[in-house]
Scaffold this motif. Structure first.
Motif, short mmCIF file in Angstrom:
data_model
loop_
_atom_site.label_atom_id
_atom_site.label_comp_id
_atom_site.label_asym_id
_atom_site.label_seq_id
_atom_site.Cartn_x
_atom_site.Cartn_y
_atom_site.Cartn_z
N PRO A 66 0.81 -1.22 0.00
CA PRO A 66 0.00 0.00 0.00
C PRO A 66 0.85 1.28 0.00
CG PRO A 66 -0.69 -1.48 1.77
CD PRO A 66 0.52 -2.08 1.14
N ARG A 67 2.04 1.22 0.61
CA ARG A 67 2.92 2.38 0.69
C ARG A 67 4.35 1.87 0.53
NH1 ARG A 67 2.79 7.74 2.77
NH2 ARG A 67 4.73 8.34 3.79
N ALA A 68 5.07 2.45 -0.43
CA ALA A 68 6.44 2.00 -0.70
C ALA A 68 7.37 3.17 -0.95
CB ALA A 68 6.46 1.07 -1.91
N VAL A 69 8.55 3.13 -0.36
CA VAL A 69 9.57 4.14 -0.59
C VAL A 69 10.28 3.77 -1.90
CG1 VAL A 69 11.72 5.16 0.24
CG2 VAL A 69 9.88 4.63 1.85
N LEU A 70 10.20 4.65 -2.89
CA LEU A 70 10.83 4.42 -4.19
C LEU A 70 12.27 4.91 -4.20
CD1 LEU A 70 7.95 5.57 -6.56
CD2 LEU A 70 8.43 3.27 -5.70
N TYR A 71 12.53 5.96 -3.44
CA TYR A 71 13.88 6.55 -3.38
C TYR A 71 14.06 7.22 -2.04
CZ TYR A 71 17.96 9.43 -4.40
OH TYR A 71 19.20 10.01 -4.36
N GLU A 72 15.24 7.08 -1.48
CA GLU A 72 15.62 7.80 -0.28
C GLU A 72 17.12 8.03 -0.35
OE1 GLU A 72 14.46 5.98 3.40
OE2 GLU A 72 15.26 7.63 4.59
N GLY A 73 17.51 9.27 -0.50
CA GLY A 73 18.93 9.60 -0.61
C GLY A 73 19.11 11.04 -1.02
N PRO A 74 20.34 11.41 -1.40
CA PRO A 74 20.61 12.80 -1.78
C PRO A 74 19.71 13.26 -2.94
CG PRO A 74 22.64 11.59 -1.53
CD PRO A 74 21.53 10.58 -1.45
N VAL A 75 19.25 14.49 -2.86
CA VAL A 75 18.37 15.05 -3.89
C VAL A 75 19.06 15.03 -5.25
CG1 VAL A 75 17.21 17.18 -4.64
CG2 VAL A 75 17.03 16.42 -2.27
#
Length: 178
Positions: A66-75
């Motif tokens: 239902p909820r997934a992090v697609l990207y997490e890191g430097p902009v």
């Protein structure tokens, strides 16, 4: 420049203390941020997966959760793969030059429950004070959006009102681009 007397040389403060009237922040906020000692700035943007226009490796990511992090890191790493979905994060990186595109963290979240909304959370942390505790600011914005839309429906109205407001400033009427 903001808060500077004409002809005065630019100053580089060692300390910024913000206990100012909102008018001061409106006039000098960008200048203050230029010298602020920020430890972290994190911008999370969540919306329905249909609201993303992703490229490269992000374009092929699919989730059944239902909820997934697609990207997490430097902009810096996100912008090339989500150019239409990372503008708020890029603006934050520009507004916080002490962190920039490499130290501002962007998080892109696909959330199936957000069919008609974009949600942006901004978390800002400063250095610890004498007690060891740090200041923190957390903002949460919910922008209505048509299903599948990249831009929230309130964005155009907000942009237009900002533009009209700029044109009515008594000190600098009109639009000035640099």
């Amino acid at each position: 420049g903001a808060g500077r007397i004409k002809g005065e040389k630019s100053r580089h403060p060692d300390l910024v203390v913000e206990v100012a009237h909102p008018k001061i922040i409106q006039e000098s906020g960008a200048e203050i941020l230029r010298y602020a000692n920020l430890l972290s700035l994190r911008v999370t943007m969540a919306t329905h997966p249909d609201g993303f226009r992703l490229e490269g490796p992000l374009a092929t990511m699919r989730s059944t959760r239902p909820r997934a992090v697609l990207y997490e890191g430097p902009v810096r790493g996100l912008c090339p793969h989500a150019p239409r979905n990372s503008n708020t994060m890029a603006a934050a990186a520009l507004a916080a030059p002490s962190l920039g595109f490499d130290r501002v963290i962007g998080v892109l979240v696909a959330d199936f429950s957000l069919k008609n909304m974009h949600v942006v959370d901004v978390e800002l942390n400063g250095p610890p004070g004498p007690t060891g505790r740090s200041f923190a600011v957390h903002t949460h914005r919910e922008n209505p959006a048509e299903p599948g839309a990249v831009t929230g429906s309130a964005t155009v109205t907000t942009f237009w009102r900002s533009l009209v407001g700029c044109c009515q400033l008594p000190s600098k009427p009109g639009i000035h681009l640099c």
